[in-house]
Design an enzyme around this catalytic site. Structure first.
Site, PDB file in Angstrom:
ATOM      1  CB  ALA A   1      36.568  44.105  32.318  1.00 28.63           C
TER       2      ALA A   1
ATOM      3  CG  HIS B   1      33.207  39.902  37.161  1.00 30.67           C
ATOM      4  ND1 HIS B   1      35.259  40.637  37.091  1.00 30.67           N
ATOM      5  CD2 HIS B   1      32.859  40.713  37.561  1.00 30.67           C
ATOM      6  CE1 HIS B   1      34.065  42.082  37.204  1.00 30.67           C
ATOM      7  NE2 HIS B   1      33.418  41.664  37.372  1.00 30.67           N
TER       8      HIS B   1
ATOM      9  CG  ASP C   1      29.468  47.212  43.183  1.00 33.60           C
ATOM     10  OD1 ASP C   1      30.698  48.412  42.516  1.00 33.60           O
ATOM     11  OD2 ASP C   1      30.133  46.091  42.176  1.00 33.60           O
TER      12      ASP C   1
END
Length: 395
Positions: free
Chosen positions: A46, A51, A168
């Site tokens: 996804a 990214h 993250d």
């Protein structure tokens, strides 16, 4: 599963062929290995612009002779009971195209049987104490699953460099610790969080948000920016105090006697910045907490999981006299979607708070009383104030 900001190479300038899609470890090993270094970008698919930034950062780092491999694998080990494994988006065709445009040489998209040929692994990598707090407390076993698959993918892809996003933050920290503790021959590179124009951190889960939910979700980034801005303001007050040519306490008293309330309040803030003890962390927590408390009264409301100011070395809460770097991290649910975000702050010895008593008297340096820090719950008695920009904060 993100070094310094990287100027992306324009897609039109790419002359390399589109990436090869490989499904097995054998096919990955058969890929010609160039003379340069190999970088890996691990994802669960996804793919979005966040990214793409990782892939471009990897491409920039390894150069034209290097090789960039993007992995696409939805890891079942890191999903807990009731989490969204089945509905996690799977968009492999689009992922390959995005990887191609960003500069990847290969996309490794193995099946679950390829990664876990004997079924669920009996031996796993433990994240230790760092994996039991914050995200680990909310999602028990999550980081053990993350580290187990990252270790396997590092063995399968054999990279020199591995790129992960700083959004993250806890994941990046435990991966770095694993690589160091277990002597993995790889450099783990962190890439700054990529944000949308409104400040929301890019995430594959953003697509689950309705329009109203997305507006509420802006509270996460707004809270972090508010903490940063408040800390910057406190440091500016101390700098003004240091440059004052006379006792700032005397100036405050004199202005108050003349009835110059606004100027007196400002001078009072500077006076306390000059003499107060360093409590930069409490100032940051309070500023972020105010935004999150307001968001708990929006429609739909934000349900806070945690707001924590933590030491990046071990993810423990920092004390009020902390100096140096810290991570302000937040997690919350909006509707059924759980989101996380964080920002890095640096606390210097000169950071100081505006004491509570003075805030009640003068309304603080910015005309508002400072709220109590928020940690896991919100005070329902607090009245909501209308959002200003991204909920009253600037990016």
């Amino acid at each position: 599963m993100t070094s310094s900001p990287v100027s992306p190479t324009p897609d039109a300038a790419r002359t390399a062929p589109e990436p090869q899609l490989v499904r097995t470890a054998a096919a990955l090993r058969a890929l010609p290995r160039r003379s340069g270094v190999r970088a890996v970008v691990m994802t669960m698919g996804a793919l979005h612009e966040g990214h793409a930034v990782l892939v471009r950062a990897a491409r920039e780092r390894v150069g034209p002779q290097g090789q960039v491999v993007v992995t696409v694998f939805v890891n079942p080990l890191q999903f807990g009971a009731g989490e969204d494994l089945d509905r996690y988006p799977r968009t492999l065709d689009e992922d390959v195209l995005l990887a191609a445009r960003a500069g990847a040489d290969a996309v490794f998209a193995p099946s679950v049987d390829e990664v876990y040929p004997g079924g669920e692994p009996q031996v796993r990598v433990s994240a230790g104490p760092m994996g039991t707090v914050l995200e680990g407390a909310s999602r028990p076993g999550h980081f053990d699953g993350v580290l187990t698959v990252v270790a396997k993918l590092l063995h399968l892809t054999a990279p020199d460099l591995a790129f992960f996003g700083e959004k993250d933050a806890q994941q990046l920290a435990v991966i770095r610790r694993m690589a160091a503790d277990l002597n993995f021959p790889v450099e783990v590179v962190g890439v700054p969080t990529v944000r949308e124009a409104d400040g929301l951190a890019r995430s594959s889960r953003n697509r689950y948000l309705s329009g109203p939910e997305r507006r509420t979700a802006l509270a996460l980034s707004a809270a972090l920016f508010a903490a940063r801005d408040r800390l910057t303001a406190e440091e500016a007050l101390r700098a003004r105090a240091a440059s004052a040519g006379h006792p700032v306490q005397d100036r405050s008293a004199a202005l108050a006697a003349l009835g110059e309330d606004r100027a007196a309040a400002d001078a009072h803030a500077v006076a306390y910045a000059a003499s107060g003890p360093p409590h930069g962390p409490s100032v940051a927590r309070a500023a972020a907490g105010a935004v999150l408390e307001d968001a708990a009264h929006l429609d739909p409301p934000l349900h806070l999981d945690y707001l924590a100011l933590i030491d990046p070395r071990d993810f423990t809460e920092v004390p009020d006299d902390h100096e140096g770097e810290a991570i302000l991290a937040v997690a919350a649910k909006v509707g059924t979607t759980r989101l996380i975000d964080n920002i890095r702050l640096v606390f210097t010895a000169g950071a100081a708070p505006y004491p509570a008593a003075a805030q009640e008297r003068h309304g603080g340096p910015q005309g508002k009383s400072a709220p109590a820090p928020v940690s896991g719950t919100t005070r329902k008695s607090r009245k909501s104030t209308p959002p200003q920009g991204p909920l009253g904060a600037t990016r």
